[in-house]
Design a protein around this motif. Structure first.
Motif, PDB file in Angstrom:
ATOM      1  N   MET A  80      11.941   7.516 -14.523  1.00 56.80           N
ATOM      2  CA  MET A  80      12.225   8.684 -13.702  1.00 56.80           C
ATOM      3  C   MET A  80      13.526   8.551 -12.916  1.00 56.80           C
ATOM      4  O   MET A  80      14.057   9.548 -12.425  1.00 56.80           O
ATOM      5  CB  MET A  80      11.047   8.967 -12.765  1.00 56.80           C
ATOM      6  CG  MET A  80       9.795   9.421 -13.498  1.00 56.80           C
ATOM      7  SD  MET A  80      10.046  10.790 -14.672  1.00 56.80           S
ATOM      8  CE  MET A  80      10.663  12.079 -13.596  1.00 56.80           C
ATOM      9  N   ALA A  81      14.072   7.342 -12.811  1.00 56.11           N
ATOM     10  CA  ALA A  81      15.339   7.126 -12.114  1.00 56.11           C
ATOM     11  C   ALA A  81      16.536   7.406 -13.018  1.00 56.11           C
ATOM     12  O   ALA A  81      17.668   7.454 -12.543  1.00 56.11           O
ATOM     13  CB  ALA A  81      15.415   5.701 -11.582  1.00 56.11           C
ATOM     14  N   GLN A  82      16.288   7.603 -14.308  1.00 57.09           N
ATOM     15  CA  GLN A  82      17.387   7.885 -15.233  1.00 57.09           C
ATOM     16  C   GLN A  82      18.014   9.234 -14.879  1.00 57.09           C
ATOM     17  O   GLN A  82      17.302  10.188 -14.547  1.00 57.09           O
ATOM     18  CB  GLN A  82      16.876   7.909 -16.681  1.00 57.09           C
ATOM     19  CG  GLN A  82      16.359   6.571 -17.143  1.00 57.09           C
ATOM     20  CD  GLN A  82      15.757   6.608 -18.529  1.00 57.09           C
ATOM     21  OE1 GLN A  82      16.115   5.804 -19.348  1.00 57.09           O
ATOM     22  NE2 GLN A  82      14.848   7.522 -18.796  1.00 57.09           N
ATOM     23  N   ASP A  83      19.351   9.290 -14.949  1.00 56.57           N
ATOM     24  CA  ASP A  83      20.050  10.543 -14.677  1.00 56.57           C
ATOM     25  C   ASP A  83      19.495  11.648 -15.559  1.00 56.57           C
ATOM     26  O   ASP A  83      19.302  11.453 -16.759  1.00 56.57           O
ATOM     27  CB  ASP A  83      21.554  10.386 -14.935  1.00 56.57           C
ATOM     28  CG  ASP A  83      22.221   9.491 -13.908  1.00 56.57           C
ATOM     29  OD1 ASP A  83      21.646   9.296 -12.824  1.00 56.57           O
ATOM     30  OD2 ASP A  83      23.320   8.974 -14.208  1.00 56.57           O
ATOM     31  N   ASP A  84      19.205  12.797 -14.954  1.00 61.37           N
ATOM     32  CA  ASP A  84      18.736  14.017 -15.629  1.00 61.37           C
ATOM     33  C   ASP A  84      17.261  13.998 -16.022  1.00 61.37           C
ATOM     34  O   ASP A  84      16.777  14.960 -16.610  1.00 61.37           O
ATOM     35  CB  ASP A  84      19.584  14.348 -16.867  1.00 61.37           C
ATOM     36  CG  ASP A  84      21.048  14.543 -16.528  1.00 61.37           C
ATOM     37  OD1 ASP A  84      21.344  15.111 -15.453  1.00 61.37           O
ATOM     38  OD2 ASP A  84      21.906  14.114 -17.320  1.00 61.37           O
ATOM     39  N   ALA A  85      16.524  12.936 -15.721  1.00 59.73           N
ATOM     40  CA  ALA A  85      15.092  12.915 -16.065  1.00 59.73           C
ATOM     41  C   ALA A  85      14.315  13.763 -15.062  1.00 59.73           C
ATOM     42  O   ALA A  85      14.442  13.592 -13.856  1.00 59.73           O
ATOM     43  CB  ALA A  85      14.554  11.491 -16.070  1.00 59.73           C
ATOM     44  N   VAL A  86      13.502  14.699 -15.581  1.00 55.41           N
ATOM     45  CA  VAL A  86      12.641  15.511 -14.723  1.00 55.41           C
ATOM     46  C   VAL A  86      11.167  15.243 -15.012  1.00 55.41           C
ATOM     47  O   VAL A  86      10.305  15.572 -14.201  1.00 55.41           O
ATOM     48  CB  VAL A  86      12.952  17.025 -14.868  1.00 55.41           C
ATOM     49  CG1 VAL A  86      14.366  17.325 -14.396  1.00 55.41           C
ATOM     50  CG2 VAL A  86      12.746  17.506 -16.279  1.00 55.41           C
ATOM     51  N   ASP A  87      10.887  14.695 -16.169  1.00 60.00           N
ATOM     52  CA  ASP A  87       9.530  14.361 -16.591  1.00 60.00           C
ATOM     53  C   ASP A  87       9.585  13.100 -17.441  1.00 60.00           C
ATOM     54  O   ASP A  87      10.659  12.588 -17.747  1.00 60.00           O
ATOM     55  CB  ASP A  87       8.906  15.488 -17.442  1.00 60.00           C
ATOM     56  CG  ASP A  87       8.553  16.714 -16.619  1.00 60.00           C
ATOM     57  OD1 ASP A  87       7.974  16.555 -15.531  1.00 60.00           O
ATOM     58  OD2 ASP A  87       8.855  17.835 -17.080  1.00 60.00           O
TER      59      ASP A  87
END
Length: 140
Positions: A80-87
């Motif tokens: 979830m800390a990855q850039d652009d991750a929302v789910d």
């Protein structure tokens, strides 16, 4: 003498900077979001596990006793800390006769985020329950 000191200083800095950094873990055993990702697998491994699961004719041997999966908090935090991750999305896989959950980030368009060059990794250190369970849980 000054040249020898400078040479030794450069060698020391070079050796220190070449050492592989271990992921930063705090007292709660949580991975720092700035650390090197842990519990990742390659795309090829994830594809193999997913394909092995899908090819099974009879999945009952693997699913009948499974009550859930233990998923390390570090996997969820990192995905979830990855850039652009929302789910996040979890795929079922099979590795050496053990069911696995393969975890990836999902962007706002509902697309899997799988590209290590962008820092979008595939995570798995999951363990099926009953191997690692809370036998006192009301869901057990």
């Amino acid at each position: 003498m000054k040249k020898v000191f400078l040479l030794l200083a450069f060698i020391t800095v070079g050796l220190i900077s070449c050492e592989e950094e271990a992921p930063a873990v705090n007292e709660s055993n949580q991975v720092s979001l700035k650390s090197t990702p842990i519990n990742t697998i390659s795309l090829e491994t994830a594809q193999q596990w997913a394909n092995d699961w899908r090819k099974l004719e009879d999945k009952s041997t693997y699913i009948d006793d499974v009550k859930g999966w233990n998923v390390p908090g570090s996997d969820l935090t990192q995905v979830m800390a990855q850039d652009d991750a929302v789910d996040s999305r979890m795929y079922i896989g099979l590795n050496d006769n053990e069911t696995k959950l393969i975890i990836v980030g999902v962007d706002a368009d509902g697309k899997d985020m799988i590209d290590a060059s962008k820092g979008w990794y595939i995570y798995d250190a999951t363990e099926p329950c009953p191997h690692k369970c809370d036998s006192e849980s009301p869901l057990f």
